[in-house]
Write an enzyme that holds these catalytic residues in place. Structure first.
Site, short mmCIF file in Angstrom:
data_model
loop_
_atom_site.label_atom_id
_atom_site.label_comp_id
_atom_site.label_asym_id
_atom_site.label_seq_id
_atom_site.Cartn_x
_atom_site.Cartn_y
_atom_site.Cartn_z
N LYS A 1 2.16 -9.45 -12.65
CA LYS A 1 1.93 -9.51 -11.20
C LYS A 1 1.97 -10.99 -10.84
O LYS A 1 1.01 -11.73 -11.10
CB LYS A 1 0.56 -8.90 -10.85
CG LYS A 1 0.24 -8.87 -9.37
CD LYS A 1 0.82 -7.68 -8.64
CE LYS A 1 0.47 -7.70 -7.16
NZ LYS A 1 1.03 -6.57 -6.42
N GLU B 1 0.82 -1.23 0.00
CA GLU B 1 0.00 0.00 0.00
C GLU B 1 0.85 1.27 0.00
O GLU B 1 0.52 2.25 0.67
CB GLU B 1 -0.96 0.01 1.20
CG GLU B 1 -1.97 -1.11 1.19
CD GLU B 1 -3.13 -0.86 0.24
OE1 GLU B 1 -3.81 0.16 0.38
OE2 GLU B 1 -3.34 -1.68 -0.67
N ALA C 1 4.41 -8.42 -4.50
CA ALA C 1 3.35 -8.22 -3.51
C ALA C 1 4.05 -7.78 -2.23
O ALA C 1 4.98 -8.45 -1.77
CB ALA C 1 2.59 -9.52 -3.28
N GLY C 2 3.63 -6.67 -1.66
CA GLY C 2 4.27 -6.20 -0.44
C GLY C 2 5.73 -5.83 -0.70
O GLY C 2 6.08 -5.37 -1.77
N1 ATP Z 1 0.29 8.53 -5.90
C1 ATP Z 1 -0.91 8.04 -5.56
N2 ATP Z 1 -2.03 8.70 -5.87
C2 ATP Z 1 -3.25 8.24 -5.53
N3 ATP Z 1 -3.46 7.12 -4.90
C3 ATP Z 1 -2.40 6.41 -4.57
C4 ATP Z 1 -1.06 6.81 -4.87
N4 ATP Z 1 -0.21 5.87 -4.41
C5 ATP Z 1 -1.00 4.95 -3.85
N5 ATP Z 1 -2.29 5.27 -3.94
C6 ATP Z 1 -3.46 4.50 -3.46
O1 ATP Z 1 -3.06 3.79 -2.32
C7 ATP Z 1 -3.51 2.45 -2.41
C8 ATP Z 1 -2.31 1.55 -2.46
O2 ATP Z 1 -1.52 1.86 -3.60
P1 ATP Z 1 -0.95 0.73 -4.52
O3 ATP Z 1 -2.05 -0.17 -4.98
O4 ATP Z 1 -0.14 1.34 -5.60
O5 ATP Z 1 -0.04 -0.04 -3.43
P2 ATP Z 1 0.98 -1.18 -3.66
O6 ATP Z 1 2.26 -0.72 -3.09
O7 ATP Z 1 0.95 -1.53 -5.10
O8 ATP Z 1 0.41 -2.35 -2.77
P3 ATP Z 1 0.40 -3.95 -3.03
O9 ATP Z 1 1.53 -4.50 -2.22
O10 ATP Z 1 -0.94 -4.34 -2.49
O11 ATP Z 1 0.51 -4.21 -4.48
C9 ATP Z 1 -4.36 2.35 -3.66
O12 ATP Z 1 -5.71 2.50 -3.32
C10 ATP Z 1 -3.89 3.50 -4.50
O13 ATP Z 1 -4.90 4.00 -5.36
MG MG Z 2 0.12 -3.06 -6.03
#
Ligand code: ATP
Ligand code: MG
Length: 230
Positions: A37, A12, A112-113
């Protein structure tokens, strides 16, 4: 660079949004792009996962691939075990990425993570995927307090394994950064051992695809094909 592994300091933190930005910039430069992914967790069959989100933001012409999907939002090996499903092994991920790399100019592998989250019960991780592919890892971090330690740990883990780091990108840069966030911009390169190569603004993930693609080059440095600099 054909395969780039997108990891980070945790979940996240914006890996998916950063993956989409890198994909958008590469597409704009005329490169063909695939996003892989390996293990999508916390998403039911048919639901919108990270690959769908990258394609929505960066363009539907991007090839998307997922090797496994586990319903519970847990580490992939735990989620697989609890679902009674087969885990994804690093060798399978490397093979799938290698196949995509034969047909695309750029393959982005979103973990993931964080880096050392387990894919399988034998201890396989995304770091093993990067090592098998001899691919660099892009490290996504949060902006604020606490990120320096996590970036240092991730950088150290990469160096200990002989894996190249493609740089650090802040996944969600606030419109009004606090003191810690502002100071972190100067300190992240030293802590992580790698240059800062981008800042994706908070809110970027809520943009339309067209607006996201138009702005993405201004978020990433020249290392990633963009025009950003501090
Ligand atoms: N720059 C950003 N602008 C808007 N929303 C964001 C941004 N970065 C993250 N988010 C929001 O925060 C949440 C988590 O972001 P993201 O899905 O990119 O996380 P992740 O690091 O890919 O997590 P995972 O390990 O689950 O893949 C999502 O709901 C995403 O829309
Ligand atoms: Mg992600």
């Amino acid at each position: 660079m054909t395969v780039l592994v997108v990891s980070g300091t945790g979940t996240e933190i914006g890996k998916t949004v950063v993956t989409a930005a890198v994909a958008a910039v590469a597409r704009a430069a005329g490169r063909t792009v695939a996003v892989l992914k390996p293990a999508q967790t916390g998403v039911a069959p048919g639901e919108h996962g990270d690959v769908a989100e990258v394609r929505r933001l960066a363009g539907e012409e991007i090839t998307g691939a997922e090797l496994a999907r586990f319903p519970e939002p847990l580490a992939p090996n735990t989620a697989a075990r609890r679902a009674g499903m087969r885990a994804v092994r690093p060798e399978e991920v490397a093979e799938a990425a290698g196949k995509l790399a034969a047909e695309h100019d750029l393959v982005l592998v979103e973990g993931a993570g964080g880096l050392l989250v387990r894919l399988d019960d034998e201890g396989g991780t995304l770091a093993d995927v990067a090592r098998l592919l001899d691919a660099p890892v892009l490290v996504v971090t949060p902006a604020g307090l606490g990120t320096l330690n996590m970036a240092a740990l991730t950088g150290e883990a990469l160096r200990a394994r002989g894996i190249a780091c493609a740089g650090v990108v802040v996944g969600s840069w606030p419109a009004e950064p606090d003191l810690a966030s502002r100071c972190n911009l100067a300190d992240l390169p030293e802590s992580s051992g790698s240059p800062l190569v981008g800042l994706v603004p908070q809110g970027a993930g809520q943009l339309s695809g067209a607006d996201f693609r138009a702005a993405a080059p201004s978020w990433l440095g020249p290392e990633l094909g963009g025009g950003w600099s501090l």
